[in-house]
Write an enzyme that holds these catalytic residues in place. Structure first.
Site, PDB file in Angstrom:
ATOM      1  N   CYS A   1       0.845  -1.196   0.000  1.00  0.00           N
ATOM      2  CA  CYS A   1       0.000   0.000   0.000  1.00  0.00           C
ATOM      3  C   CYS A   1       0.884   1.252   0.000  1.00  0.00           C
ATOM      4  CB  CYS A   1      -0.899  -0.019   1.238  1.00  0.00           C
ATOM      5  SG  CYS A   1      -1.785   1.517   1.542  1.00  0.00           S
TER       6      CYS A   1
ATOM      7  N   CYS B   1       0.144   3.795   2.728  1.00  0.00           N
ATOM      8  CA  CYS B   1       0.614   3.356   4.052  1.00  0.00           C
ATOM      9  C   CYS B   1       2.096   3.674   4.219  1.00  0.00           C
ATOM     10  CB  CYS B   1       0.370   1.863   4.243  1.00  0.00           C
ATOM     11  SG  CYS B   1      -1.372   1.388   4.185  1.00  0.00           S
TER      12      CYS B   1
END
Length: 149
Positions: free
Chosen positions: A64, A67
């Site tokens: 991600c 993230c």
């Protein structure tokens, strides 16, 4: 999911000062481990902040990108602004294919449904930051310092 997370857990712990009056940091992988951890922690009297992130590879990078971008901001705000008596739970939501499944249990949770990662949630509270909000220092400071419980 377990072996990839040990390097991340160590890195997270190194970014927060240790000591008897400092917060507990718990790293869990998967929905069942997340619910078991927050249920156990809820028995205490501490504030519980939960950070949901994508699974990481052996190099410590998540699939991600949001993230990966948010993590240094979250860790810095955690160290600077979080209540040292609180508990910080880092939840690995699993691999990308699992997360993208609209039926995954994180999306259906009855207390803190997660529709985007990263997400930072105060357990059993309306306080939360989602997506790119987790990379904004001013919002992170407010999250950790405002009493909304």
């Amino acid at each position: 999911m377990g072996s990839n997370n040990s390097a991340n857990s160590i890195r997270l712990e190194q970014n927060v000062e240790k000591g008897t009056d400092n917060m507990e940091i718990l790293k869990v992988s998967g929905y069942e481990a997340f619910r078991a951890a927050v249920e156990r922690l809820s028995e205490g009297n501490k504030q519980i902040n939960v950070y949901f992130t994508g699974e990481k590879d052996a190099t410590g990078k998540s699939w991600c990108p949001d993230c990966n971008e948010a993590e240094p901001f979250v860790l810095s705000a955690l160290q600077e602004h979080a209540d040292k008596k609180s508990v910080f739970v880092v939840v690995d939501v699993g691999p990308r294919a699992f997360w993208k499944n609209m039926e995954n249990p994180f999306r259906k949770d009855t207390i803190a449904p997660i529709s985007v990662i990263p997400s930072l949630v105060r357990w059993k509270s309306p306080a939360r930051l989602d997506g790119d909000q987790c990379a904004k220092p001013a919002l992170l400071e407010m999250f950790f310092t405002e009493d909304v419980d």
